[in-house]
Scaffold this motif. Structure first.
Motif, PDB file in Angstrom:
ATOM      1  N   GLY A 156      70.423  24.755   5.789  1.00  0.00           N
ATOM      2  CA  GLY A 156      70.353  26.085   5.179  1.00  0.00           C
ATOM      3  C   GLY A 156      68.971  26.714   5.187  1.00  0.00           C
ATOM      4  N   ALA A 157      67.961  25.980   5.648  1.00  0.00           N
ATOM      5  CA  ALA A 157      66.595  26.513   5.605  1.00  0.00           C
ATOM      6  C   ALA A 157      66.375  27.582   6.676  1.00  0.00           C
ATOM      7  CB  ALA A 157      65.601  25.369   5.818  1.00  0.00           C
ATOM      8  N   GLU A 158      65.325  28.370   6.443  1.00  0.00           N
ATOM      9  CA  GLU A 158      64.901  29.373   7.433  1.00  0.00           C
ATOM     10  C   GLU A 158      63.799  28.747   8.279  1.00  0.00           C
ATOM     11  OE1 GLU A 158      66.129  32.387   7.944  1.00  0.00           O
ATOM     12  OE2 GLU A 158      67.530  32.265   6.243  1.00  0.00           O
ATOM     13  N   ILE A 159      64.044  28.731   9.570  1.00  0.00           N
ATOM     14  CA  ILE A 159      63.092  28.106  10.502  1.00  0.00           C
ATOM     15  C   ILE A 159      62.611  29.160  11.489  1.00  0.00           C
ATOM     16  CG2 ILE A 159      62.907  26.375  12.347  1.00  0.00           C
ATOM     17  CD1 ILE A 159      65.311  25.009  10.676  1.00  0.00           C
ATOM     18  N   VAL A 160      61.313  29.168  11.714  1.00  0.00           N
ATOM     19  CA  VAL A 160      60.760  30.088  12.722  1.00  0.00           C
ATOM     20  C   VAL A 160      59.960  29.270  13.715  1.00  0.00           C
ATOM     21  CG1 VAL A 160      59.244  32.071  13.151  1.00  0.00           C
ATOM     22  CG2 VAL A 160      60.676  32.035  11.102  1.00  0.00           C
ATOM     23  N   THR A 161      60.251  29.480  14.995  1.00  0.00           N
ATOM     24  CA  THR A 161      59.482  28.827  16.055  1.00  0.00           C
ATOM     25  C   THR A 161      58.597  29.903  16.705  1.00  0.00           C
ATOM     26  OG1 THR A 161      60.944  29.242  17.943  1.00  0.00           O
ATOM     27  CG2 THR A 161      61.555  27.421  16.483  1.00  0.00           C
TER      28      THR A 161
END
Ligand code: FES
Ligand code: FES
Length: 161
Positions: free
Chosen positions: A70-75
């Motif tokens: 459920g986390a927000e991940i940014v690459t």
């Protein structure tokens, strides 16, 4: 081990995938096609796999994917595109901070986290922020310059608003 359904929100896109509980976020992201997340050491020492996890930089090889359900991940590829690059991506290209490019996505993620919390970093603060990122091409001088250039550009852009 029984696979679990995990939701990963990556660069604004939601993925629901079944995965074994021992799969690291690094492998999960690469399996999803985020090849900008690099596998350099798998022991938390090179920073090549860095991503923003709910806004904080983490080495994705040190996190299990099911821990971040459920986390927000940014690459790095979520920060900008070729047509509309993030100022850090532009500055890395303009200053010659990209040699082989292997460390670049992780470096940019660490630099982004720094500029988010400190838009006017000193050279020492930049060095500290990227101290967990190893550049095997040793282009640290240009990398530091790139972060300084990006910080200036972002400051000018915010002054114009
Ligand atoms: S691959 Fe994760 S820190 Fe090196
Ligand atoms: S540019 Fe090659 S590892 Fe940094």
């Amino acid at each position: 081990m029984q696979p679990r359904i995990v939701t990963l929100n990556v660069n604004g896109r939601k993925h629901q995938v079944a995965m074994d509980p021992n799969v690291t976020l690094l492998y999960a992201l690469r399996d999803l096609g985020y090849s900008d997340v690099k596998n350099g050491c798998e022991i938390g020492e090179c920073g090549a796999c860095a991503v923003l996890l709910n806004g904080k930089p983490v080495n994705s090889c040190m996190v299990l994917a099911c821990q971040v359900d459920g986390a927000e991940i940014v690459t790095n590829s979520g920060l900008g595109t070729m047509d509309d690059p993030h100022p850090l991506q532009e500055a890395f290209a303009d200053t010659g901070a990209i040699q082989c490019g292997f460390c670049t996505p992780g470096m940019i993620i660490s630099a982004k986290a720094l500029l988010d919390r400190n838009p006017h970093p000193t050279e020492r603060e930049i060095r500290e922020a990227i101290s967990g990122n190893i550049c095997r091409c040793t282009g640290y001088g240009q990398i530091i310059e790139a972060v300084q250039v990006a910080a200036k550009k972002m400051e000018e852009a915010s002054d114009e608003v």
